[in-house]
Design a protein around this motif. Structure first.
Motif, PDB file in Angstrom:
ATOM      1  N   GLY A  20       8.014  -1.858   8.424  1.00 47.71           N
ATOM      2  CA  GLY A  20       7.601  -2.648   7.254  1.00 47.71           C
ATOM      3  C   GLY A  20       7.392  -1.765   6.043  1.00 47.71           C
ATOM      4  N   THR A  21       8.477  -1.311   5.426  1.00 46.93           N
ATOM      5  CA  THR A  21       8.362  -0.468   4.234  1.00 46.93           C
ATOM      6  C   THR A  21       9.308  -0.963   3.139  1.00 46.93           C
ATOM      7  OG1 THR A  21      10.132   1.018   4.943  1.00 46.93           O
ATOM      8  CG2 THR A  21       7.892   1.641   5.555  1.00 46.93           C
ATOM      9  N   LYS A  22       8.955  -0.627   1.904  1.00 44.93           N
ATOM     10  CA  LYS A  22       9.917  -0.815   0.813  1.00 44.93           C
ATOM     11  C   LYS A  22       9.832   0.390  -0.126  1.00 44.93           C
ATOM     12  CE  LYS A  22       7.106  -3.256  -2.527  1.00 44.93           C
ATOM     13  NZ  LYS A  22       6.777  -4.454  -3.239  1.00 44.93           N
ATOM     14  N   PHE A  23      10.889   0.600  -0.864  1.00 38.38           N
ATOM     15  CA  PHE A  23      10.932   1.726  -1.795  1.00 38.38           C
ATOM     16  C   PHE A  23      10.999   1.157  -3.199  1.00 38.38           C
ATOM     17  CE2 PHE A  23      13.052   5.327  -3.954  1.00 38.38           C
ATOM     18  CZ  PHE A  23      12.167   6.332  -3.572  1.00 38.38           C
ATOM     19  N   VAL A  42       0.857  -1.181   0.000  1.00 40.39           N
ATOM     20  CA  VAL A  42       0.000   0.000   0.000  1.00 40.39           C
ATOM     21  C   VAL A  42       0.899   1.239   0.000  1.00 40.39           C
ATOM     22  CG1 VAL A  42      -1.823   1.230   1.209  1.00 40.39           C
ATOM     23  CG2 VAL A  42      -1.720  -1.272   1.315  1.00 40.39           C
ATOM     24  N   LYS A  43       0.611   2.161  -0.912  1.00 37.31           N
ATOM     25  CA  LYS A  43       1.457   3.344  -1.066  1.00 37.31           C
ATOM     26  C   LYS A  43       1.340   4.282   0.149  1.00 37.31           C
ATOM     27  CE  LYS A  43       2.399   6.607  -4.699  1.00 37.31           C
ATOM     28  NZ  LYS A  43       1.471   7.679  -4.953  1.00 37.31           N
ATOM     29  N   ILE A  44       2.479   4.840   0.541  1.00 34.50           N
ATOM     30  CA  ILE A  44       2.462   5.855   1.618  1.00 34.50           C
ATOM     31  C   ILE A  44       2.916   7.170   0.993  1.00 34.50           C
ATOM     32  CG2 ILE A  44       3.150   6.355   3.996  1.00 34.50           C
ATOM     33  CD1 ILE A  44       4.525   3.566   4.003  1.00 34.50           C
ATOM     34  N   ASP A  45       2.010   8.127   0.974  1.00 37.02           N
ATOM     35  CA  ASP A  45       2.376   9.448   0.425  1.00 37.02           C
ATOM     36  C   ASP A  45       2.961  10.319   1.540  1.00 37.02           C
ATOM     37  OD1 ASP A  45       1.470   9.046  -2.241  1.00 37.02           O
ATOM     38  OD2 ASP A  45      -0.581   9.124  -1.467  1.00 37.02           O
ATOM     39  N   ASN A  46       3.341  11.492   1.199  1.00 33.53           N
ATOM     40  CA  ASN A  46       3.723  12.545   2.165  1.00 33.53           C
ATOM     41  C   ASN A  46       5.025  12.292   2.908  1.00 33.53           C
ATOM     42  OD1 ASN A  46       1.243  13.532   1.444  1.00 33.53           O
ATOM     43  ND2 ASN A  46       0.222  12.787   3.286  1.00 33.53           N
ATOM     44  N   LEU A  47       5.745  11.234   2.562  1.00 36.47           N
ATOM     45  CA  LEU A  47       6.976  10.970   3.324  1.00 36.47           C
ATOM     46  C   LEU A  47       8.154  11.747   2.763  1.00 36.47           C
ATOM     47  CD1 LEU A  47       7.305   7.198   4.269  1.00 36.47           C
ATOM     48  CD2 LEU A  47       6.955   9.178   5.742  1.00 36.47           C
ATOM     49  N   GLU A  48       8.187  11.857   1.453  1.00 38.16           N
ATOM     50  CA  GLU A  48       9.381  12.395   0.805  1.00 38.16           C
ATOM     51  C   GLU A  48       9.745  13.813   1.230  1.00 38.16           C
ATOM     52  OE1 GLU A  48      10.368  10.387  -3.382  1.00 38.16           O
ATOM     53  OE2 GLU A  48       8.596  10.091  -2.150  1.00 38.16           O
ATOM     54  N   ASN A  49       8.714  14.643   1.311  1.00 39.33           N
ATOM     55  CA  ASN A  49       9.013  16.046   1.591  1.00 39.33           C
ATOM     56  C   ASN A  49       8.761  16.430   3.038  1.00 39.33           C
ATOM     57  OD1 ASN A  49       9.769  16.498  -1.087  1.00 39.33           O
ATOM     58  ND2 ASN A  49       7.589  16.579  -1.650  1.00 39.33           N
ATOM     59  N   ALA A  70       3.917   0.264   2.106  1.00 35.94           N
ATOM     60  CA  ALA A  70       3.841  -0.494   3.357  1.00 35.94           C
ATOM     61  C   ALA A  70       3.781  -1.973   3.015  1.00 35.94           C
ATOM     62  CB  ALA A  70       2.594  -0.089   4.127  1.00 35.94           C
ATOM     63  N   ILE A  71       4.643  -2.760   3.644  1.00 36.57           N
ATOM     64  CA  ILE A  71       4.605  -4.208   3.390  1.00 36.57           C
ATOM     65  C   ILE A  71       4.467  -5.001   4.686  1.00 36.57           C
ATOM     66  CG2 ILE A  71       5.865  -4.155   1.201  1.00 36.57           C
ATOM     67  CD1 ILE A  71       8.380  -4.963   2.833  1.00 36.57           C
TER      68      ILE A  71
END
Ligand code: AMP
Ligand code: GLY
Length: 421
Positions: free
Chosen positions: A364-367, A344-351, A374-375
């Motif tokens: 539990g994340t992957k890029f 499931v995509k997680i937005d808002n993290l990059e900035n 989220a994994i």
């Protein structure tokens, strides 16, 4: 030096961030790491039970020291595997890892050395266990013997519940079950206390309290941990002294008597009853999310400390802590600890902007394809350190609002016991 970290959770990203600041570490590889470690280290996709392959990669990449995060490879003997190699390994050997791998192993040491813990009995058969339960007072605690990832513990209010627990354990719900442990239910407040040891001496490595239940007000099913704060409100010099003398020292002596010693972090799960410590369980690693909560307070070089441990020179290590309050909230996938969606995509993290006292630690994340996904069940840890728990909590709240992840949830009451309304 070049260092490898084994594991892929929040604990390992926290270790990675701190080791990345070490004066003596130039490069870090994570086996396999997550999207967070990927930002500062080199992730290597691997099965962490495949020691042979890990060793081959260590040789190729000239890795000189391995830091093991999770319990599973430790219980499987990863430290023994690397013992006579040129690669230093930080984590207890297979025998010492039985402190977590077998609850009955620990209880036997407790009995031999009179270590304060709940009264207990060990049973080999369902019939014997049930006979004992018929004549017991409730509530009572029923536990499977082996590793069960925080599951396998039943707090039973009535005989019927304990009967069901015994049946589930012997039916193999937590793996092959030859033994079951039945113990007295302790009433008090839980505290997690950590030490680090080089096999010769040990030093205290902070305290914390975590929130294991999924629901607000500490209700609902157990999880790996929904949040934590450090230091624990219960800790004091007097209590630490009691824990060290009555619990840690005799345990290390018990291991010596078995012909071994303890190298690594040791997590001491305690019930504090009227300022007296009782051992509930050991874990042969840092806690998760306690590790993420504690490490931002460390004001010393973690790389140096761990290297000194591997060289049996912990007595030379300086371990200093900031006099601040750390609070960590875990952002989970909706459904956890039950079934949840993956990828499931997680937005808002990059900035997302954080200051030097705020930390976003991945679990539990992957890029992939320029996005974070989220994994796992526990996805991100949001941590802040400040002069008060209340202030730290205000800061984590703000960050979580900014992340605003629609597919996730978190407990809004982490630290309620140490934050006045
Ligand atoms: P464990 O996996 O042994 O840490 O147990 C999981 C949780 O069950 C602990 O964190 C405690 O909240 C609870 N627990 C375990 N043993 C006891 C006990 N003897 N008395 C009260 N609570 C317990
Ligand atoms: N937070 C509990 C654990 O790491 O087992």
């Amino acid at each position: 030096m070049i260092v490898g970290i084994i594991g892929s959770g929040g604990r390992e990203h926290a270790l990675c961030l701190k080791l990345n600041q070490s004066k003596i570490i130039e490069k870090i590889y994570c086996f396999p790491g997550n999207a967070g470690t990927n930002l500062i280290a080199n992730n290597i996709e691997i099965n962490i039970s495949d020691f042979k392959k890990i060793k081959k990669i260590c040789e190729e990449k000239k890795i000189e020291m391995l830091v093991v995060g999770p319990e599973k490879p430790l219980v499987e003997g990863i430290s023994d595997y690397f013992k006579n190699s040129n690669i230093k390994i930080f984590g207890p050997n297979k025998l010492a890892s039985q402190l977590e791998g077998s609850k009955t192993f620990t209880k036997k040491i407790c009995k031999k050395f009179n270590i304060p813990t709940s009264k207990f009995e060990i049973f080999e058969s369902k019939a014997e266990a049930l006979k004992f339960l018929k004549n017991s007072k409730f509530p009572i605690v029923v536990k499977a013997d082996g590793l069960a990832s925080g599951k396998g513990v039943y707090i039973c209010k009535k005989f019927e519940e304990s009967k069901k627990a015994i049946e589930e354990i012997f039916e193999g719900r937590f793996g092959i079950a030859n033994l079951v442990l039945i113990e007295e239910f302790l009433i008090g407040e839980e505290m997690s206390y950590f030490i680090i040891s080089d096999g010769k001496t040990f030093k205290s490595f902070q305290s914390a309290q975590d929130h294991k239940r999924v629901g607000e007000g500490d209700t609902g099913p157990n999880t790996g941990g929904m949040g934590a704060y450090s230091p624990s409100r219960l800790n004091s010099d007097d209590l630490e002294d009691k824990i060290n003398r009555r619990i840690i020292l005799p345990t290390l002596k018990g291991l010596n008597d078995l012909g071994t010693n303890y190298v690594g972090f040791l997590y001491v799960g305690l019930m504090i009853v009227n300022n007296e410590p009782y051992l509930i369980e050991y874990n042969v690693r840092m806690g998760d999310p306690e590790c993420q909560t504690i490490l931002p307070l460390l004001n010393s070089d973690l790389g140096e400390i761990i290297k000194l441990c591997c060289d049996e020179k912990l007595e030379l290590a300086k371990i200093e802590w900031l006099n601040k309050k750390s609070l960590c909230v875990v952002l989970c996938s909706k459904g956890y600890p039950g079934a949840y969606k993956k990828n499931v995509k997680i937005d808002n993290l990059e900035n997302l902007k954080t200051d030097e006292n705020q930390f976003i630690i991945h679990a539990g994340t992957k890029f992939e394809k320029n996005n974070f996904y989220a994994i796992g069940g526990r996805v991100l840890n949001v941590i802040a350190i400040s002069d008060t728990f209340g202030e730290s909590k205000m800061q984590t709240d703000k960050i979580l609002k900014k992340i605003n992840w629609k597919d996730g949830f978190y407990r809004s009451d982490i630290g309620y016991k140490v934050i006045s309304k």
